[in-house]
Write a protein that holds these residues in place. Structure first.
Motif, PDB file in Angstrom:
ATOM      1  N   ASN A 148      -9.998  11.787  -5.285  1.00 20.00           N
ATOM      2  CA  ASN A 148      -9.142  11.946  -6.457  1.00 20.00           C
ATOM      3  C   ASN A 148      -9.246  13.380  -6.965  1.00 20.00           C
ATOM      4  N   PRO A 149      -8.114  13.913  -7.399  1.00 19.91           N
ATOM      5  CA  PRO A 149      -8.012  15.343  -7.678  1.00 19.91           C
ATOM      6  C   PRO A 149      -9.049  15.834  -8.681  1.00 19.91           C
TER       7      PRO A 149
ATOM      8  N   VAL B  63      -0.355   5.212  -9.288  1.00 19.04           N
ATOM      9  CA  VAL B  63      -1.276   4.298  -8.605  1.00 19.04           C
ATOM     10  C   VAL B  63      -0.524   3.037  -8.196  1.00 19.04           C
ATOM     11  N   CYS B  64      -1.134   2.271  -7.296  1.00 17.42           N
ATOM     12  CA  CYS B  64      -0.511   0.997  -6.944  1.00 17.42           C
ATOM     13  C   CYS B  64      -1.571  -0.087  -6.842  1.00 17.42           C
ATOM     14  N   THR B  65      -1.108  -1.323  -6.726  1.00 20.27           N
ATOM     15  CA  THR B  65      -2.065  -2.432  -6.718  1.00 20.27           C
ATOM     16  C   THR B  65      -2.458  -2.825  -5.300  1.00 20.27           C
ATOM     17  N   SER B  66      -1.974  -2.107  -4.298  1.00 16.62           N
ATOM     18  CA  SER B  66      -2.393  -2.320  -2.908  1.00 16.62           C
ATOM     19  C   SER B  66      -2.389  -3.784  -2.492  1.00 16.62           C
TER      20      SER B  66
ATOM     21  N   ALA C  42       2.729   6.233  -2.143  1.00 13.31           N
ATOM     22  CA  ALA C  42       2.496   7.472  -1.404  1.00 13.31           C
ATOM     23  C   ALA C  42       3.827   8.161  -1.103  1.00 13.31           C
TER      24      ALA C  42
ATOM     25  N   ALA D  64      -7.800   1.549 -12.725  1.00 11.54           N
ATOM     26  CA  ALA D  64      -7.005   2.704 -13.145  1.00 11.54           C
ATOM     27  C   ALA D  64      -7.330   3.101 -14.583  1.00 11.54           C
TER      28      ALA D  64
ATOM     29  N   LEU E  69     -10.630   5.016 -14.273  1.00 11.69           N
ATOM     30  CA  LEU E  69     -10.521   6.291 -13.567  1.00 11.69           C
ATOM     31  C   LEU E  69      -9.648   7.302 -14.294  1.00 11.69           C
ATOM     32  N   TYR E  70      -8.519   6.836 -14.812  1.00 14.20           N
ATOM     33  CA  TYR E  70      -7.511   7.798 -15.276  1.00 14.20           C
ATOM     34  C   TYR E  70      -7.233   7.763 -16.776  1.00 14.20           C
TER      35      TYR E  70
ATOM     36  N   ASN F 144     -14.289  10.038  -2.130  1.00 16.84           N
ATOM     37  CA  ASN F 144     -13.267   9.864  -3.157  1.00 16.84           C
ATOM     38  C   ASN F 144     -12.476  11.159  -3.322  1.00 16.84           C
TER      39      ASN F 144
ATOM     40  N   ALA G 119      -7.756  -1.548   0.474  1.00 20.20           N
ATOM     41  CA  ALA G 119      -7.723  -0.407  -0.412  1.00 20.20           C
ATOM     42  C   ALA G 119      -7.986  -0.919  -1.812  1.00 20.20           C
ATOM     43  N   THR G 120      -8.510  -0.050  -2.674  1.00 15.93           N
ATOM     44  CA  THR G 120      -8.831  -0.477  -4.022  1.00 15.93           C
ATOM     45  C   THR G 120      -7.588  -0.441  -4.899  1.00 15.93           C
ATOM     46  N   PRO G 121      -7.210  -1.560  -5.488  1.00 10.85           N
ATOM     47  CA  PRO G 121      -6.054  -1.538  -6.385  1.00 10.85           C
ATOM     48  C   PRO G 121      -6.312  -0.595  -7.554  1.00 10.85           C
ATOM     49  N   GLY G 122      -5.290   0.138  -7.913  1.00 15.64           N
ATOM     50  CA  GLY G 122      -5.397   0.989  -9.086  1.00 15.64           C
ATOM     51  C   GLY G 122      -6.003   2.353  -8.827  1.00 15.64           C
ATOM     52  N   SER G 123      -6.399   2.638  -7.592  1.00 16.75           N
ATOM     53  CA  SER G 123      -6.926   3.978  -7.366  1.00 16.75           C
ATOM     54  C   SER G 123      -6.281   4.656  -6.165  1.00 16.75           C
ATOM     55  N   SER G 124      -6.152   3.931  -5.080  1.00 17.48           N
ATOM     56  CA  SER G 124      -5.717   4.587  -3.861  1.00 17.48           C
ATOM     57  C   SER G 124      -4.212   4.541  -3.696  1.00 17.48           C
ATOM     58  N   THR G 125      -3.652   5.605  -3.175  1.00 14.85           N
ATOM     59  CA  THR G 125      -2.217   5.594  -2.923  1.00 14.85           C
ATOM     60  C   THR G 125      -1.890   6.225  -1.581  1.00 14.85           C
ATOM     61  N   GLY G 126      -2.709   6.002  -0.604  1.00 15.50           N
ATOM     62  CA  GLY G 126      -2.448   6.558   0.722  1.00 15.50           C
ATOM     63  C   GLY G 126      -1.294   5.851   1.400  1.00 15.50           C
ATOM     64  N   GLY G 127      -0.929   6.347   2.571  1.00 10.47           N
ATOM     65  CA  GLY G 127       0.198   5.765   3.300  1.00 10.47           C
ATOM     66  C   GLY G 127      -0.129   4.368   3.816  1.00 10.47           C
TER      67      GLY G 127
ATOM     68  N   GLY H 101      -6.405  -3.704 -10.525  1.00  3.93           N
ATOM     69  CA  GLY H 101      -5.721  -2.419 -10.642  1.00  3.93           C
ATOM     70  C   GLY H 101      -5.790  -1.862 -12.057  1.00  3.93           C
TER      71      GLY H 101
ATOM     72  N   HIS I 163       0.746  -1.239   0.000  1.00  2.00           N
ATOM     73  CA  HIS I 163       0.000   0.000   0.000  1.00  2.00           C
ATOM     74  C   HIS I 163       0.788   1.310   0.000  1.00  2.00           C
TER      75      HIS I 163
END
Lengths: 461, 453
Positions: free
Chosen positions: B377-378, A68-71, A51, A92, A95-96, B375, B30-38, A88, A47
């Motif tokens: 996202n920016p 992005v990452c695959t968490s 970040a 992604a 979304l992007y 959500n 966390a959702t893969p491919g979207s979230s990048t929190g700590g 992922g 995760h």
């Protein structure tokens, strides 16, 4: 703790790094990806990693950074990360909407042994990843190398995946490979020089615009001005390539030369007069064009600025730290100015780098210094406390050691968190010579003014 | 071996949304491919590193620390402060093959000899967790040898997010530090509290402590801003725990209640209303008539005083629209602070908020018009900001440049903030900063230059 005995003990320390001065591979990969149009860095791992990269890069450039990452979670550790990879890509993409995913790995995905090839292949087969989204991938574990290797592997992967060899498409364009260089000003300076030369060029990877995008009221996830994917396809057919950093482009340079038969020149980072000369001569040779008068004049002006200021640097001792290619250039510049680069400390330097610096020292027999590889900022501190110098040059993390040693600290390199705009000024080329001289000498003069008593507070400096 | 996070972390009776999700573990995925929190390491490090006489060793490849140390502030009154140091074993390929337990052991001994810390926290991360190193065993052995607490923190990133990391850190303190010492008599006053979840970013703790002291309340221990290992060791001797930030540390408060019978309340010191309420909640919990009277008096004077000081700013800010994107407790307490300034909050982030936090937002809001943003996202943030024509975005660093690029005034209220925003003085800073950001002449300059807007 400020003694020779402690220094020795400190240098014998093997088990722990105190105040590290290097980042890891995927950070380099994410930076590289920022140089390609409509590209989303996609990090396969647990995760938090992304970040960190985003924070780190964002604070240096003072710009938003995508990623992005695959968490991966505990389930991933047991069952592998394929499911997260698939999801992922799907999320992604929706979304992007990228044109390319630049995929890198982290420690976790490396340790559980995920095969990126089969994950990408499987994702395409099962419809998680559309055919029209390019997906180059690189293995970038943190437990080997540093951000340099990560940058190199990602760039290499992008070129190898997208590049299409074709004799019909041969171009007189020259590929410029800046390497892991977070000084936007360097890339812009190189482009300026090439324009003056009248040489067609392609910068791989060009984040000089995306990480310095104009403020015009519109936030863009993928800012304009990055290297176009269409151009990457054709880059392997270009006439030649020049790598401006040796230690962060090894894989890429080798692949372009061996796999695609390109004429690849790896030059010293053009910092200081000699290395800039060398770069210009390489350009001249590859293009068959004379060095333009305009640049010759710039050289003369730069040398003039050096002679105006040399008395403030001549004989002064410096400690410098950071990435190897920049250190090579800085050492060369300081020697040209009569300065003494007493300590050159490089956390991610190799034996090859060490040898090159030592050779450089040897060519200026009076000004020998010491070069350290694989050392951290706690080692640097020991050096500064036991054998004092007049100034420290390097990234922001050095400020604590500089304060303890009570010496000035000029920010250069990566990362710079505590000063603004430094990354916009080139260290490269003859302009870079003037910038370095300005920063270093004026800092000494500021200190002279700040510390002189009334009797010695003079206008004549 | 602790490769999995304790089940208990995901079953928090003191947490209002416990059991709300079908799967209790819902709060960690966390959702893969979207979230990048700590990650959990990030969360644990944030909690434990402000303890100024303890060392934090991240047992990991260079990534985990090399990219992340010195990314926050935590001010301290003491000169010897290890907060800004970064220690890591920098696991390399060789260590992976041959194991790195001994490297860790030697590393701890080296820094112990050199820095003489009062405790060492060893963070387990993805790599040693996956290779199955016995961090717990090494810690035990070293604690016996060095005669200081050597605390294993099982914060491997794949276990979950930052909130989980907070919890893991709280558990480490509860298990290894708290209750190990008794406070000296002269440290105690009649009314002793602990502040939990206050990390002293930009000196915010100093302002809270000052207000509490003047109201007659003694802060015995802070977990963990500007704190020492010793003060956390005797924190169980306080009369009340006050959880000021990050719902995740409610876990620690609950554990302390179960073991030491120490009651806890929640409070926030962002904004006048919140600060006043927090102080009153504390004195009400203590339940002493004289203390209550003197606190009331103090609050009255300070409130009037602060209102005078922010009068001009408030006049300008009244009716201005704000978009708030921050997590947890701050989501509601900043709504309340902005209300104090007469501002209208259009939306607030609730990604890290609990159901209770959300209820509070609704309470403060009154009309129920605030958009709750899940959500962050920016693109989404900017879209809402544009549609609602907000005057300012208040959020964390990752959104800063996004907002500015979109020509929307921005104020950082997360860890990169430049000023303390807590308590009465903090309210003045907040009012002034929001005013300054909105009034920034640069925005006018850009808008007038008539580029594509």
């Amino acid at each position: 703790m400020n003694t020779e005995e402690y220094k020795e003990k400190n240098f014998n320390r093997k088990a722990i790094v105190i105040n590290p001065e290097r980042a890891c591979q995927p950070l380099g990969a994410v930076l590289c990806a920022a140089g390609f149009e409509n590209t989303m860095p996609f990090v396969h791992g647990s995760h938090g990693c992304v970040a960190y990269y985003r924070n780190n890069l964002s604070r240096h450039f003072r710009e938003p950074i995508a990623g992005v990452c695959t968490s991966l979670t505990e389930d991933g550790a047991v069952f592998g990360g394929q499911a997260n990879g698939f999801e992922g890509f799907r999320n992604a993409s929706a979304l992007y909407k990228p044109e390319m995913f630049a995929i890198s790995t982290t420690c976790m995905s490396e340790i559980i042994g995920d095969d990126l090839g089969s994950i990408v292949g499987g994702a395409r087969e099962k419809g998680y990843l559309a055919e029209d989204i390019a997906a180059p991938y690189a293995n970038t574990p943190s437990f080997v190398g540093s951000h340099l290797e990560g940058y190199d592997s990602m760039l290499n992967a992008i070129i190898e995946t997208l590049g299409k060899k074709s004799d019909a498409n041969k171009q007189d364009t020259i590929n410029i490979i800046p390497g892991f260089d977070t000084t936007i000003g360097n890339i812009n300076e190189i482009k300026r020089i090439l324009k003056i030369f009248g040489i067609n060029y392609l910068v791989l990877a060009d984040y000089s615009n995306t990480l310095d995008s104009p403020l015009n009221g519109e936030y863009k996830l993928y800012p304009d001005g990055a290297t176009k994917l269409e151009d990457v396809k054709n880059c392997v057919n270009n006439k030649a390539a020049i790598a401006l950093q040796k230690f962060s482009t090894k894989k890429t340079a080798a692949a372009l030369s061996e796999k695609f038969g390109q004429d690849v020149r790896v030059v010293k980072s053009p910092i200081g007069i000699s290395y800039t000369d060398e770069f210009l001569m390489t350009l001249s040779e590859l293009s068959g064009k004379e060095v333009p008068k305009e640049l010759e004049d710039e050289r003369g002006k730069a040398i003039d600025s050096m002679t105006d200021a040399q008395q403030y640097i001549h004989g002064k001792k410096f400690a410098i730290f950071g990435d190897p290619d920049m250190l090579m250039g800085l050492t060369g510049y300081l020697l040209e100015m009569g300065g003494i680069p007493k300590y050159v400390l490089c956390s991610n330097g190799t034996e090859e780098f060490k040898k090159e610096i030592e050779d450089l020292f040897a060519s200026y027999s009076e000004n020998q210094g010491e070069v350290y590889i694989d050392k951290d900022l706690w080692h640097l501190r020991s050096l500064l406390m036991t054998g004092p110098v007049d100034m420290l040059l390097g990234p922001s993390h050095g400020k604590f050691a500089a304060r303890e040693a009570n010496i000035p600290h000029i920010r250069v390199g990566y990362p710079i968190f505590d000063r603004v705009n430094i990354h916009r000024y080139p260290l490269y080329g003859y302009s870079g010579v003037i910038n370095l001289t300005t920063w270093i000498v004026n800092k000494f003069l500021d200190i002279l003014d700040d510390t002189s008593d009334d009797a010695h507070f003079e206008l004549m400096r | 071996m602790h490769i999995t996070a304790k089940e208990e972390y995901f079953d928090e009776p003191a947490c209002e949304h416990n059991g709300v999700a079908k799967d209790k573990k819902a709060c960690k995925t966390a959702t893969p491919g979207s979230s990048t929190g700590g990650c959990a390491l990030d969360g644990a490090y944030i909690v434990l590193s402000p303890i100024k006489d303890a060392l934090n060793i991240v047992h990991a490849p260079i990534n985990c620390l090399g990219n992340s140390y010195n990314q926050r502030t935590s001010e301290t009154t003491q000169r010897e402060n290890y907060y800004m140091y970064g220690f890591t074993t920098a696991i390399n390929e060789n260590d992976l093959i041959f194991g790195s337990e001994d490297k860790l052991r030697q590393g701890v001994i080296y820094v112990f000899n050199r820095f003489k810390p009062k405790a060492v926290f060893i963070y387990n991360t993805c790599v040693p967790a996956l290779t199955g190193e016995d961090i717990e065993g090494v810690s035990k052995e070293l604690a016996a040898k060095l005669k200081i607490p050597v605390v294993p923190v099982f914060s491997q990133g794949f276990s979950g997010n930052k909130n989980l990391g907070n919890k893991i850190a709280g558990d480490a303190l509860f298990t290894h530090i708290i209750g190990r010492k008794e406070p000296e008599i002269d440290l105690l006053s009649d009314y002793n509290i602990n502040l939990i979840g206050e990390y002293n970013i930009r000196g915010e703790l100093f302002l809270i402590k000052k207000a509490l002291k003047q109201a007659g309340i003694n802060v015995l221990s802070t977990i963990t801003g500007d704190s020492t290992i010793e003060e956390i060791m005797y924190s169980h001797k306080a009369g009340l725990n006050v959880v000021v930030c990050s719902k995740a540390l409610i876990y620690l408060a609950r554990k302390m209640k179960e073991k030491y019978g120490l009651p806890y309340i929640e409070g926030s010191f962002f904004g006048l209303t919140s600060t006043n309420k927090a102080i009153m909640d504390i004195v009400n919990s203590i339940g002493d008539y004289e203390l209550t009277c003197s606190a009331k008096k103090y609050i009255k004077i300070r409130t009037r005083n602060t209102e005078e000081n922010i009068y001009e700013y408030k006049r300008f800010l009244t009716g201005k629209k704000a978009l708030l994107y921050t997590g947890g407790v701050k989501s509601w307490s900043l709504v309340s602070a902005l209300n104090d300034l007469g501002m209208k909050v259009i939306a607030t982030g609730v990604k890290k908020s609990t159901e209770e936090d959300k209820l509070r937002i609704k309470e403060i809001d009154g009309n129920g018009n605030i958009i709750m943003l899940d959500n962050g996202n920016p693109v989404n943030l900017i879209k809402i900001a544009r549609e609602e024509q907000v005057d300012i975005i208040l959020a964390g660093g990752r959104n800063q440049y996004t907002a500015i690029k979109s020509l929307i005034p921005f104020l950082d209220v997360n860890q990169e903030r430049f000023n303390p925003y807590t308590s009465y003085e903090g309210m003045e800073f907040l009012a002034k900063q929001i005013y300054f950001e909105i009034k920034n002449p640069l925005f006018k300059l850009l808008k007038e230059s008539n580029i594509n807007l």
